[in-house]
Design an enzyme around this catalytic site. Sequence first.
Site, PDB file in Angstrom:
ATOM      1  N   CYS A 116     -49.583   2.698 -11.184  1.00 49.33           N
ATOM      2  CA  CYS A 116     -49.693   4.086 -11.530  1.00 49.33           C
ATOM      3  C   CYS A 116     -49.973   5.034 -10.081  1.00 49.33           C
ATOM      4  O   CYS A 116     -49.601   6.272  -9.875  1.00 49.33           O
ATOM      5  CB  CYS A 116     -50.793   4.312 -12.390  1.00 49.33           C
ATOM      6  SG  CYS A 116     -50.613   3.690 -13.938  1.00 49.33           S
ATOM      7  N   HIS A 249     -52.432  11.825 -11.772  1.00 46.21           N
ATOM      8  CA  HIS A 249     -51.963  10.677 -12.554  1.00 46.21           C
ATOM      9  C   HIS A 249     -52.249  11.062 -13.970  1.00 46.21           C
ATOM     10  O   HIS A 249     -53.308  11.231 -14.400  1.00 46.21           O
ATOM     11  CB  HIS A 249     -52.192   9.351 -12.164  1.00 46.21           C
ATOM     12  CG  HIS A 249     -51.822   8.249 -13.221  1.00 46.21           C
ATOM     13  ND1 HIS A 249     -50.435   8.238 -13.653  1.00 46.21           N
ATOM     14  CD2 HIS A 249     -52.253   7.280 -13.658  1.00 46.21           C
ATOM     15  CE1 HIS A 249     -50.440   7.351 -14.603  1.00 46.21           C
ATOM     16  NE2 HIS A 249     -51.584   6.539 -14.608  1.00 46.21           N
ATOM     17  N   ASN A 279     -49.042   7.998 -20.698  1.00 42.75           N
ATOM     18  CA  ASN A 279     -49.012   7.577 -19.495  1.00 42.75           C
ATOM     19  C   ASN A 279     -47.550   7.012 -18.963  1.00 42.75           C
ATOM     20  O   ASN A 279     -47.397   5.630 -19.452  1.00 42.75           O
ATOM     21  CB  ASN A 279     -50.075   6.390 -19.300  1.00 42.75           C
ATOM     22  CG  ASN A 279     -50.468   6.145 -17.827  1.00 42.75           C
ATOM     23  OD1 ASN A 279     -49.422   6.142 -17.046  1.00 42.75           O
ATOM     24  ND2 ASN A 279     -51.582   5.286 -17.845  1.00 42.75           N
TER      25      ASN A 279
END
Length: 322
Positions: A116, A249, A279
């Site tokens: 990520c 993020h 996500n």
Amino acid sequence: MIHTRISGTGSYLPGEPISNDTLIAAHKLDSSNDWIIERTGIRQRHLAPVNVASSDLALEASRRAIEAAGISAADIDLVVVATSTPDYIFPSTAALLQHKLGITNGAPAFDVQAVCSGFVYALSIADKFIRSGSHKRALVVGAEVFSRILDWKDRGTCVLFGDGAGAVVLEACDAPGILATALHADGSHHGILSVPGHVCGGTVIGDPLLRMDGQAVFKFAVRVLAEVAHEVLDAAKLTAEQIDWLIPHQANVRILAATAKKLGIPAEKCIVTVENHGNTSAASIPLALDESVRAGRVKRGQTLLLEGVGGGFTWGAALLKF
Ligand code: ACO
């Protein structure tokens, strides 16, 4: 002195959004729309069909970023793709993307694997290439098909992720641009978020699906996102009050809110798009950036703080004038 600026952004989400209720019904999950929204903020995600790979999502996002930058693909002299869900073991997704874009000038193309944090890693690497004078126009992409590595029986992880891609064109310029970047990793935490399997002799050895200790990840993420934000602010001699937009993020609204609070940045200055796409790992920061640019929220001349954290563990930030 050579500086680097973002000259165009683009993003792409595959297909129609899939609501929490649809996902729960499809996989017979012992969960609820209310639980998912309350604990994560996620309302929907996009999932790519099985014949659509990361490079396909990257291609659409890249075309949009290239168009927004007002250049043609042939002008790109560096291609960096951040992904943990590459099309193949090799060649790189970046090489496949370079080919799909019709770039035939021999531009180097390679993947960055920092989960990520991948986009911030890729952005920082491309920035260094450009500031060294070796390259002038980089395409930096985050692209993921996390749906391929989810355990649809694990309600603690499968509701969190989605597929997508985001891209930026970075160009050499006279004034900044990217003001500061910082990257970190601590592999001792590899166990709290990983896909621990591998392929050997054509067989998967170990567990090929995403495993996570959600609470450990949560605590780690909030701590390092605040630390690395201060690191780039100090490097650029700016304060948190001078940030126009925090673009973290997009993992979970509670992580975003806790990070903004720790930094003393008002919630209204924190870009939140996770509710729309879940996500998307390395794609989430450029997706959030592009969505905000196209919505007219993020404007030229504003100061942005991009930051990510992910498996490894890895984390990093980029402070820039847009
Ligand atoms: N629906 C209903 N119940 C669930 C679900 C679900 N989808 N998932 C877990 N539960 C249950 C658990 O089984 C547990 O039940 P139990 O008490 O009977 O054992 C209960 O809910 C509480 O579980 P916790 O793990 O304590 O719940 P928590 O409040 O910590 O929320 C979550 C879980 C959302 C995963 C949270 O820990 C989190 O967001 N962590 C961060 C993880 C993350 O964002 N990872 C993304 C990848 S990393 C990155 O991008 C940086």
